[in-house]
Design a protein around this motif. Structure first.
Motif, mmCIF file in Angstrom:
data_model
loop_
_atom_site.group_PDB
_atom_site.id
_atom_site.type_symbol
_atom_site.label_atom_id
_atom_site.label_comp_id
_atom_site.label_asym_id
_atom_site.label_seq_id
_atom_site.Cartn_x
_atom_site.Cartn_y
_atom_site.Cartn_z
ATOM 1 N N LYS A 62 84.239 6.683 116.370
ATOM 2 C CA LYS A 62 83.674 7.987 117.464
ATOM 3 C C LYS A 62 84.564 8.422 118.326
ATOM 4 O O LYS A 62 84.160 9.464 118.026
ATOM 5 C CB LYS A 62 83.599 6.941 119.280
ATOM 6 C CG LYS A 62 82.350 6.073 119.585
ATOM 7 C CD LYS A 62 82.392 5.564 120.886
ATOM 8 C CE LYS A 62 81.644 4.160 121.177
ATOM 9 N NZ LYS A 62 80.272 4.484 121.307
ATOM 10 N N GLY A 63 85.238 8.812 116.853
ATOM 11 C CA GLY A 63 86.109 10.144 116.430
ATOM 12 C C GLY A 63 85.653 11.189 116.617
ATOM 13 O O GLY A 63 86.082 12.151 117.224
ATOM 14 N N HIS A 64 84.065 11.559 115.914
ATOM 15 C CA HIS A 64 83.819 13.501 116.011
ATOM 16 C C HIS A 64 83.136 13.194 117.161
ATOM 17 O O HIS A 64 83.214 14.506 117.607
ATOM 18 C CB HIS A 64 83.138 12.934 114.782
ATOM 19 C CG HIS A 64 83.055 13.500 113.573
ATOM 20 N ND1 HIS A 64 84.132 14.375 113.003
ATOM 21 C CD2 HIS A 64 83.049 12.090 111.662
ATOM 22 C CE1 HIS A 64 84.185 14.432 111.808
ATOM 23 N NE2 HIS A 64 83.445 13.117 110.908
ATOM 24 N N GLN A 65 82.153 12.645 117.402
ATOM 25 C CA GLN A 65 81.888 12.541 118.651
ATOM 26 C C GLN A 65 82.312 13.161 119.822
ATOM 27 O O GLN A 65 82.089 14.110 120.619
ATOM 28 C CB GLN A 65 81.247 11.351 119.535
ATOM 29 C CG GLN A 65 80.248 11.359 120.481
ATOM 30 C CD GLN A 65 79.408 10.488 121.017
ATOM 31 O OE1 GLN A 65 79.285 8.885 119.739
ATOM 32 N NE2 GLN A 65 78.792 9.889 122.115
ATOM 33 N N PHE A 66 83.736 12.718 120.202
ATOM 34 C CA PHE A 66 85.075 12.914 120.931
ATOM 35 C C PHE A 66 85.467 13.931 120.589
ATOM 36 O O PHE A 66 86.535 14.060 121.401
ATOM 37 C CB PHE A 66 84.997 11.915 121.698
ATOM 38 C CG PHE A 66 83.353 11.047 122.871
ATOM 39 C CD1 PHE A 66 83.062 11.723 123.722
ATOM 40 C CD2 PHE A 66 83.222 10.510 122.504
ATOM 41 C CE1 PHE A 66 82.637 10.953 124.779
ATOM 42 C CE2 PHE A 66 82.175 9.300 122.473
ATOM 43 C CZ PHE A 66 81.640 10.208 123.624
ATOM 44 N N ASN A 67 86.037 14.380 119.263
ATOM 45 C CA ASN A 67 86.510 15.090 118.720
ATOM 46 C C ASN A 67 87.987 15.104 118.831
ATOM 47 O O ASN A 67 88.687 15.759 119.092
ATOM 48 C CB ASN A 67 86.469 16.701 119.241
ATOM 49 C CG ASN A 67 86.982 17.487 118.899
ATOM 50 O OD1 ASN A 67 87.123 17.837 117.512
ATOM 51 N ND2 ASN A 67 87.338 18.766 119.490
ATOM 52 N N ILE A 68 88.785 13.801 118.671
ATOM 53 C CA ILE A 68 89.715 13.277 118.592
ATOM 54 C C ILE A 68 90.723 13.702 117.866
ATOM 55 O O ILE A 68 91.989 13.318 117.946
ATOM 56 C CB ILE A 68 89.772 11.423 119.290
ATOM 57 C CG1 ILE A 68 88.916 10.563 118.442
ATOM 58 C CG2 ILE A 68 88.808 11.512 120.335
ATOM 59 C CD1 ILE A 68 89.084 9.165 118.754
ATOM 60 N N PHE A 69 90.158 13.661 116.206
ATOM 61 C CA PHE A 69 90.714 13.693 115.147
ATOM 62 C C PHE A 69 91.379 14.235 115.619
ATOM 63 O O PHE A 69 90.713 15.822 115.651
ATOM 64 C CB PHE A 69 90.189 13.818 114.279
ATOM 65 C CG PHE A 69 88.695 12.478 113.814
ATOM 66 C CD1 PHE A 69 89.797 10.921 114.313
ATOM 67 C CD2 PHE A 69 87.872 12.813 112.973
ATOM 68 C CE1 PHE A 69 88.553 10.206 113.877
ATOM 69 C CE2 PHE A 69 86.795 11.212 112.972
ATOM 70 C CZ PHE A 69 88.081 9.915 113.495
ATOM 71 N N GLN A 70 92.567 15.567 114.818
ATOM 72 C CA GLN A 70 93.917 15.995 115.457
ATOM 73 C C GLN A 70 94.098 17.255 114.053
ATOM 74 O O GLN A 70 94.230 16.277 112.745
ATOM 75 C CB GLN A 70 95.056 15.490 115.822
ATOM 76 C CG GLN A 70 94.503 14.950 117.849
ATOM 77 C CD GLN A 70 96.027 14.862 118.243
ATOM 78 O OE1 GLN A 70 96.722 16.030 118.396
ATOM 79 N NE2 GLN A 70 96.056 13.169 118.982
ATOM 80 N N ALA A 71 94.788 17.910 113.661
ATOM 81 C CA ALA A 71 95.058 18.507 112.517
ATOM 82 C C ALA A 71 96.218 17.856 112.321
ATOM 83 O O ALA A 71 96.855 17.650 113.085
ATOM 84 C CB ALA A 71 95.011 19.877 112.484
ATOM 85 N N ALA A 72 96.407 18.427 110.805
ATOM 86 C CA ALA A 72 98.216 17.729 110.797
ATOM 87 C C ALA A 72 99.395 18.557 111.038
ATOM 88 O O ALA A 72 99.813 17.836 111.019
ATOM 89 C CB ALA A 72 98.191 17.427 109.564
ATOM 90 N N LEU A 106 82.945 8.788 108.202
ATOM 91 C CA LEU A 106 84.373 9.361 108.052
ATOM 92 C C LEU A 106 83.792 10.374 106.709
ATOM 93 O O LEU A 106 82.871 9.831 105.811
ATOM 94 C CB LEU A 106 85.002 8.447 107.921
ATOM 95 C CG LEU A 106 85.574 8.326 108.738
ATOM 96 C CD1 LEU A 106 86.639 7.264 108.985
ATOM 97 C CD2 LEU A 106 85.892 8.767 110.657
ATOM 98 N N SER A 107 84.377 11.606 107.055
ATOM 99 C CA SER A 107 84.242 12.550 105.633
ATOM 100 C C SER A 107 85.506 12.597 104.581
ATOM 101 O O SER A 107 86.662 12.092 105.236
ATOM 102 C CB SER A 107 84.487 13.910 106.127
ATOM 103 O OG SER A 107 85.239 14.691 106.943
ATOM 104 N N GLN A 108 85.507 12.821 104.135
ATOM 105 C CA GLN A 108 86.770 13.195 102.883
ATOM 106 C C GLN A 108 88.241 13.989 103.979
ATOM 107 O O GLN A 108 89.052 13.589 104.091
ATOM 108 C CB GLN A 108 86.919 14.267 101.912
ATOM 109 C CG GLN A 108 87.630 13.558 100.551
ATOM 110 C CD GLN A 108 88.348 12.220 100.363
ATOM 111 O OE1 GLN A 108 86.780 11.182 100.003
ATOM 112 N NE2 GLN A 108 89.744 11.955 100.152
#
Length: 135
Positions: A62-72, A106-108
């Motif tokens: 669900k990471g994309h749906q809720f924008n939880i992935f953060q920039a490095a 998940l994308s690259q």
């Protein structure tokens, strides 16, 4: 038959840092069949809590749906966006997305992004003596 906990517990603990890359979480999930992982404080390796495998699958799914992935550049430096409780709750605990379904979403680019695991870790303290009975 008395079976002590020490006979069934793993000797090779697999842990995660409180802030991890998507890639590292996937590597850990692929590398073992453990159902729970200690989450350690970045830098000190103190226990922050425990996180179940099923929760890691849901976070990645669900990471994309809720924008939880953060920039490095900024892992853990600001309050991370959260997946709402309602989106994390499910009726059948055995019906969480399998790893293959998670990887398809998940994308690259996602693999190099960061996730703050602290909001999802169970921070309740508990321990089991090695000689406790599994009965």
């Amino acid at each position: 038959v008395r079976l002590p906990v020490s006979d069934v517990m793993t000797k090779s603990v697999v842990s995660l840092q409180a802030v991890e890359t998507v890639s590292r979480i996937l590597d850990v999930l692929r590398s073992c069949s453990h159902q729970g992982f200690p989450v350690l404080c970045v830098g000190s390796n103190q226990l922050e809590g425990m996180i179940p495998r099923c929760v890691l699958h849901l976070i990645l799914h669900k990471g994309h749906q809720f924008n939880i992935f953060q920039a490095a550049e900024l892992p853990g430096t600001s309050k991370p966006p959260l997946i709402p409780y309602e989106a994390m709750a499910w009726r059948d605990v055995n019906a969480f997305p399998d790893l293959e379904d998670v990887e398809k979403r998940l994308s690259q680019t996602d693999l190099g992004l960061w996730i703050d695991l602290r909001p999802y870790a169970n921070t309740n303290g508990y321990s089991i003596p090695p000689n406790a009975s599994m009965a």
